[in-house]
Design a protein around this motif. Structure first.
Motif, PDB file in Angstrom:
ATOM      1  N   PRO A  78      33.806 -17.136   0.819  1.00  0.00           N
ATOM      2  CA  PRO A  78      33.095 -17.222   2.188  1.00  0.00           C
ATOM      3  C   PRO A  78      33.062 -18.816   2.975  1.00  0.00           C
ATOM      4  N   ASP A  79      33.624 -19.964   2.053  1.00  0.00           N
ATOM      5  CA  ASP A  79      33.534 -21.083   2.606  1.00  0.00           C
ATOM      6  C   ASP A  79      35.138 -21.573   2.899  1.00  0.00           C
ATOM      7  N   ASP A  80      35.935 -20.440   3.256  1.00  0.00           N
ATOM      8  CA  ASP A  80      37.251 -20.821   3.398  1.00  0.00           C
ATOM      9  C   ASP A  80      37.727 -20.924   4.932  1.00  0.00           C
ATOM     10  N   LEU A  81      38.572 -21.593   5.327  1.00  0.00           N
ATOM     11  CA  LEU A  81      39.562 -21.332   6.650  1.00  0.00           C
ATOM     12  C   LEU A  81      40.922 -20.756   6.313  1.00  0.00           C
ATOM     13  N   ALA A  82      41.299 -20.074   7.338  1.00  0.00           N
ATOM     14  CA  ALA A  82      42.797 -19.627   7.288  1.00  0.00           C
ATOM     15  C   ALA A  82      43.294 -20.470   8.486  1.00  0.00           C
ATOM     16  N   VAL A  83      44.378 -21.347   8.211  1.00  0.00           N
ATOM     17  CA  VAL A  83      44.864 -22.234   9.299  1.00  0.00           C
ATOM     18  C   VAL A  83      46.231 -22.054   9.339  1.00  0.00           C
ATOM     19  N   ARG A  84      46.713 -21.916  10.582  1.00  0.00           N
ATOM     20  CA  ARG A  84      48.029 -21.661  10.998  1.00  0.00           C
ATOM     21  C   ARG A  84      48.609 -23.033  11.131  1.00  0.00           C
ATOM     22  N   PHE A 116      49.028 -31.851   7.301  1.00  0.00           N
ATOM     23  CA  PHE A 116      49.638 -31.059   8.282  1.00  0.00           C
ATOM     24  C   PHE A 116      48.355 -31.061   9.389  1.00  0.00           C
ATOM     25  N   THR A 117      48.828 -30.329  10.444  1.00  0.00           N
ATOM     26  CA  THR A 117      47.830 -29.971  11.508  1.00  0.00           C
ATOM     27  C   THR A 117      48.050 -28.518  12.018  1.00  0.00           C
ATOM     28  N   GLY A 118      47.189 -27.937  12.564  1.00  0.00           N
ATOM     29  CA  GLY A 118      47.241 -26.381  12.900  1.00  0.00           C
ATOM     30  C   GLY A 118      46.069 -26.133  13.501  1.00  0.00           C
ATOM     31  N   VAL A 119      45.879 -24.739  13.545  1.00  0.00           N
ATOM     32  CA  VAL A 119      44.861 -23.978  14.401  1.00  0.00           C
ATOM     33  C   VAL A 119      44.064 -22.933  13.372  1.00  0.00           C
ATOM     34  N   VAL A 120      42.915 -23.060  13.321  1.00  0.00           N
ATOM     35  CA  VAL A 120      42.081 -22.262  12.652  1.00  0.00           C
ATOM     36  C   VAL A 120      42.279 -20.636  12.999  1.00  0.00           C
ATOM     37  N   THR A 121      42.679 -19.789  12.342  1.00  0.00           N
ATOM     38  CA  THR A 121      42.822 -18.479  12.829  1.00  0.00           C
ATOM     39  C   THR A 121      41.594 -17.435  12.246  1.00  0.00           C
ATOM     40  N   ALA A 122      41.074 -17.904  11.113  1.00  0.00           N
ATOM     41  CA  ALA A 122      39.746 -16.914  10.733  1.00  0.00           C
ATOM     42  C   ALA A 122      39.241 -17.910   9.765  1.00  0.00           C
ATOM     43  N   THR A 123      37.778 -17.428   9.687  1.00  0.00           N
ATOM     44  CA  THR A 123      36.917 -18.229   8.717  1.00  0.00           C
ATOM     45  C   THR A 123      36.105 -17.297   7.914  1.00  0.00           C
ATOM     46  N   GLY A 124      35.545 -17.952   6.982  1.00  0.00           N
ATOM     47  CA  GLY A 124      34.769 -17.167   5.700  1.00  0.00           C
ATOM     48  C   GLY A 124      33.478 -17.109   6.341  1.00  0.00           C
ATOM     49  N   ALA A 125      32.766 -15.844   5.799  1.00  0.00           N
ATOM     50  CA  ALA A 125      31.394 -15.455   6.114  1.00  0.00           C
ATOM     51  C   ALA A 125      30.434 -16.697   6.293  1.00  0.00           C
ATOM     52  N   GLU A 126      30.549 -17.979   5.322  1.00  0.00           N
ATOM     53  CA  GLU A 126      29.371 -19.035   5.521  1.00  0.00           C
ATOM     54  C   GLU A 126      30.003 -20.190   6.255  1.00  0.00           C
ATOM     55  N   VAL A 127      31.068 -20.060   6.678  1.00  0.00           N
ATOM     56  CA  VAL A 127      31.629 -21.087   7.661  1.00  0.00           C
ATOM     57  C   VAL A 127      30.981 -21.408   8.926  1.00  0.00           C
ATOM     58  N   THR A 128      30.470 -22.780   9.174  1.00  0.00           N
ATOM     59  CA  THR A 128      29.789 -22.884  10.333  1.00  0.00           C
ATOM     60  C   THR A 128      30.355 -24.068  11.347  1.00  0.00           C
ATOM     61  N   SER A 176      54.664 -24.140   5.104  1.00  0.00           N
ATOM     62  CA  SER A 176      54.514 -22.651   5.324  1.00  0.00           C
ATOM     63  C   SER A 176      53.826 -22.469   6.578  1.00  0.00           C
ATOM     64  N   ARG A 177      53.446 -21.188   6.916  1.00  0.00           N
ATOM     65  CA  ARG A 177      53.062 -20.970   8.433  1.00  0.00           C
ATOM     66  C   ARG A 177      51.447 -20.665   8.288  1.00  0.00           C
ATOM     67  N   GLU A 178      51.163 -20.543   6.978  1.00  0.00           N
ATOM     68  CA  GLU A 178      49.542 -20.438   7.140  1.00  0.00           C
ATOM     69  C   GLU A 178      49.151 -21.062   5.565  1.00  0.00           C
ATOM     70  N   TYR A 179      47.866 -21.652   5.592  1.00  0.00           N
ATOM     71  CA  TYR A 179      47.140 -22.174   4.656  1.00  0.00           C
ATOM     72  C   TYR A 179      45.891 -21.937   4.505  1.00  0.00           C
ATOM     73  N   VAL A 180      45.267 -21.654   3.535  1.00  0.00           N
ATOM     74  CA  VAL A 180      43.931 -21.244   3.196  1.00  0.00           C
ATOM     75  C   VAL A 180      43.171 -22.343   2.507  1.00  0.00           C
ATOM     76  N   VAL A 181      42.308 -22.795   3.034  1.00  0.00           N
ATOM     77  CA  VAL A 181      41.583 -24.127   2.390  1.00  0.00           C
ATOM     78  C   VAL A 181      40.069 -24.174   2.544  1.00  0.00           C
ATOM     79  N   ARG A 182      39.446 -24.850   1.591  1.00  0.00           N
ATOM     80  CA  ARG A 182      37.988 -24.812   1.654  1.00  0.00           C
ATOM     81  C   ARG A 182      37.651 -25.489   3.065  1.00  0.00           C
ATOM     82  N   ASP A 183      36.700 -25.066   3.872  1.00  0.00           N
ATOM     83  CA  ASP A 183      36.208 -25.772   5.009  1.00  0.00           C
ATOM     84  C   ASP A 183      35.879 -27.408   4.942  1.00  0.00           C
ATOM     85  N   ARG A 184      35.336 -27.639   3.838  1.00  0.00           N
ATOM     86  CA  ARG A 184      34.911 -29.159   3.659  1.00  0.00           C
ATOM     87  C   ARG A 184      36.102 -30.222   3.476  1.00  0.00           C
TER      88      ARG A 184
END
Length: 347
Positions: A28-34, A65-77, A132-140
């Protein structure tokens, strides 16, 4: 699980190879980052070269690293798809200890979860880094990348930048501070830029006289050749803060000699055993400190400061397919001042 491509070390071979990697499904509090750009740090080199005792373990380096958010978890604001972000070498912490409550997650009493080579606090899996091309990280632990910062040259700010920012701010560096930066490499060149932008009178200390011109280009006001006894003697007791970014083991005595009364030597480059003569500290009430990475508030402040002052790393940008070349050149110290990998060739 999500599948992406990356560069991994597996088995006895030291070279990284391109391979598919698995990322967790978003919590729920994750981001997928390209991942668009990832810096190459000496820590990555040490991790690759130090695998002799763990040749069976999967290693994917990369922690700035730097990148762009591609998807967010349900609780990310705080973030939405399409937002540019930056991520450093810490991707989680306990959140409950005194250090975490004080915004110093880098000193988490339960030890912070590192971007690679760490242990996920939820499922116990090993963290795999950002080569790598994607990283999944806690939004905080993701930071908005300020507009105006080149995303490739900003990537090293999330490791080298925050590592030198932390002591500069903790030691109160400002317009009336005399700062010396020992070593002009990946850490050192950013320490110079930041100290100058903070208003400090800034001097570079280096064993290489041919770096004097580059020191001036970076904004330094002075230059001292560390292997010249007369120049070092002339600079004795001169600096309120000495930021020591030298990566190899070395004698701290000559650099403590540069520290003014009640000043501080912050030892950053070589994180290993040191021997100190007590009299080098006693004469002048000098202090010896160290630092590593930074907490969430400091990292966000550093990025904002860099955006305000136009500070990024001096980099050589390489396609990620040249990652092994970058590591080989880093072993030979053939970099000016930081390698950054362009991950778009992993598509």
């Amino acid at each position: 699980m999500r599948t992406t491509m990356g560069w991994q070390a597996a088995g006895p071979a030291r070279a990284l190879r391109r391979a598919p990697l698995e990322r967790r499904d978003l919590r729920p509090d994750d981001l997928a980052v390209r991942v668009d750009y990832c810096g190459v740090c000496h820590t990555d080199l040490h991790a690759v070269d130090g695998r002799d005792g763990a040749a069976d373990a999967l290693l994917v380096p990369g922690h700035e690293f730097t990148g762009v958010v591609t998807a967010t978890g349900a609780e990310v604001t705080r973030f939405a798809a399409g937002d540019p972000v930056a991520v450093g070498n810490i991707v989680d912490s306990c959140g409950a200890c005194a250090m975490c409550r004080g915004g110093q997650e880098n000193f988490c009493h339960a030890f912070p979860t590192l971007t690679y080579g760490g242990t996920d606090r939820h499922d116990g899996s090993a963290t795999l880094g950002a080569f790598s091309r994607e990283y999944v990280v806690r939004d905080r632990f993701a930071y908005p990348l300020p507009a105006g910062l080149d995303p490739a040259a900003a990537a090293p700010l999330l490791c080298a930048g925050i590592t030198v920012w932390e002591p500069l701010r903790a030691l109160g560096v400002g317009p009336r501070t005399r700062v010396a930066v020992a070593g002009l490499g990946g850490l050192g060149h950013l320490a110079v830029k930041l100290a100058v932008a903070l208003g400090a009178e800034t001097t570079v200390v280096s064993r290489s006289p041919d770096k004097a011109e580059d020191a001036r280009r970076l904004g330094a006001h002075g230059f001292v050749v560390s292997c010249d006894p007369e120049r070092m003697a002339a600079a004795r007791d001169r600096f309120d803060v000495v930021i020591d970014t030298i990566s190899a083991p070395h004698d701290l005595g000559p650099y403590l000699g540069l520290v003014a009364m009640d000043g501080t030597l912050s030892h950053l480059g070589h994180l290993g055993p040191v021997t100190v003569e007590t009299t080098d500290l006693l004469v002048g009430r000098k202090k010896l400190s160290s630092a590593g990475s930074g907490g969430r508030p400091a990292t966000a402040a550093m990025l904002d400061f860099c955006a305000e002052h136009g500070i990024t790393a001096d980099i050589e940008l390489l396609p990620s397919a040249q990652v092994n070349e970058a590591l080989d050149r880093l072993r030979r110290n053939e970099v000016h001042y930081r390698f950054v990998l362009d991950m778009s060739d992993l598509d």
